[in-house]
Design an enzyme around this catalytic site. Structure first.
Site: not given
Ligand code: ARG
Length: 456
Positions: A23, A110, A155-156, A277, A283, A290, A325
């Protein structure tokens, strides 16, 4: 040692598995929060005599060195670094040897990841609050500078009644204030220390979570270890609040996009915030607005992704949560970015009073006429019918209200007298909307002053 967990394994982990489960590309963003958490954790371990001061000091110095390297962009990540926690710990051990191996005492990735996320998010929410206030200030400035501009309210997407431009702008200031109050609420629930619950059940080591909360600046400590590693409601709640912000920004953008068209001509957009553009030389496109509208669609999708991620996960931690994430970061980044650029752009919008007023149809005064009749004793339903017939008549004769003779008015209702002329201007129309929350200049001025005080 290549992987921190390799002790239990006989087979070498597949390269693909390493890449698939990594990750790092996403959670790199948490590096400085991870270090902040680790420094706090080390101080707590020292204070509780779980590690020696000597080792602890080495660890803290090592972490500070890593911090500097990261800030300078000199930190070298390795492909074997599974995530940001591993990368920093790996480097720490390279720098400090045995001392560094003591850092991961009484914690698990964790709880570490939840700590990083909470520290990060506290920062983000504070930034969001200040960016919203900025945008509100710009809107209030514009409201003040264009106080006497009158435009048609819709409105509308049909013209409804004349309204003061500052009343329109302050409507967004109101919405944004509610957004802030939601963020503040979310912040309270976010501001709870997760660290110290370890993998999911706590630890036998004599840690002091209250102390850790204090040095990391959390106002409370989580009460249940399973809940702490398993829950992401703090993330979803903040993400949802951001989505609501984006919906507001998107609607404002939509109005301004429409108003900047040749057909409306209500606003002139600052050139610095427009793009051109590749083929049509004339333009000047409102791409920023947007894109805000576009990003508001993306964040809805990502919020849905976040919620779906959690649905049906058994307690407590599951690796699925790692996906939180990239979804959450995108939502927060889009929100921060959009708030910032929209505030800058709003400062440069020129509202074209003349065009706004010119484009108001006299028919927007129909409700004023209906209320005029109510004041003369006619029931509202009856008055609505009479005014409807007058509108119909004007359409057929191609006349404006102001072009009707007193006889024509009287033909529709004898209760109408000459003073009907007094209510046939857009200025008088807004002036009489004195009901609480209405658009009379008196009320709008008060509101404007109130906001100026609040946003000072
Ligand atoms: N990269 C993990 C996450 O975002 C971190 C926790 C990982 N824990 C594990 N027991 N592999 O959740």
């Amino acid at each position: 040692m290549k992987y921190m967990w390799e002790g239990r394994f006989k087979e070498k982990t597949e390269e693909d598995v390493i890449n698939f489960t990594s990750s790092l590309a996403v959670d790199k963003k948490l590096a400085l929060y991870d270090i902040e958490g680790s420094i706090g954790h080390t101080k707590m371990l020292i204070k509780c005599r779980i590690i020696s001061r000597k080792d602890g000091d080495k660890v803290i110095a090592g972490l500070n060195k890593i911090k500097t390297d990261i800030e300078k962009g000199e930190f070298k990540f390795k492909s074997s670094d599974e995530d940001i926690h591993t990368a920093i710990e790996r480097r720490l051990i390279e720098i400090t040897g045995k001392a560094g191996e003591r850092l991961h005492t009484a914690r698990s990735r964790n709880d570490q990841i939840v700590l990083d996320e909470r520290l990060y998010l506290k920062d983000v929410l504070r930034q969001i609050l200040s960016l919203i206030s900025n945008l509100q200030k710009k809107m209030v400035e514009k409201a003040e500078a264009n106080f006497y501009s009158i435009m048609p309210a819709y409105t509308h997407m049909q013209q409804s009644q004349p309204v003061l431009l500052p009343h329109y702008l302050l409507s967004y200031v109101e919405m944004l204030e509610r957004d802030k109050s939601r963020i503040k609420e979310a912040y309270k629930r976010l501001d709870i220390l997760p660290a110290g619950v370890c993998a999911c059940c706590g630890t036998s080591l004599p840690i002091d979570r209250e102390y850790l909360a204090k040095i990391l600046g959390f106002s409370g400590v989580s009460r249940n270890s399973l809940d702490t590693v398993a829950s992401r409601d703090f993330l979803i709640e903040s993400a949802f609040d951001c989505v609501l912000i984006m919906l507001n920004l998107s609607r404002f953008s939509e109005d301004i996009i429409l108003w900047s068209t040749y057909e409306f001509g209500f606003v002139e957009l600052p050139e610095k915030f427009c793009t051109g553009s590749s083929i049509m030389p004339q333009k000047k496109n409102p791409d920023v607005l947007e894109l805000i509208r576009g990003k508001s669609a993306s964040v809805i999708g990502m919020l849905t992704g976040l919620m779906a991620l959690m649905k049906g996960l058994p307690l407590s931690y599951n690796r699925d949560m790692q996906e939180d994430k990239r979804l959450a970061f995108s939502i927060f980044e889009d929100t921060l970015y959009s708030l910032d650029i929209l505030a800058k752009m709003t400062g440069g919008i020129r509202f074209r009073k003349d065009v706004m007023k010119e484009k108001i149809s006299q028919f927007t005064l129909a409700t004023d006429i209906a209320e005029y009749l109510v004041k003369k004793g006619v029931s509202f339903r009856e008055s609505h019918r009479i005014c409807g017939a007058i509108v119909r008549y004007c359409l057929e004769k191609n006349k404006k209200f102001s072009e009707l003779s007193i006889n024509e008015w009287k033909f529709f209702c004898t209760a109408i007298s000459k003073d009907i002329k007094d209510i046939l201007s857009f200025e008088s129309s807004v002036k009489v909307k004195k009901s609480y929350g209405g658009t009379s200049p008196e009320i709008v001025r008060k509101e404007l002053n109130r906001w100026k005080k609040i946003l000072k």
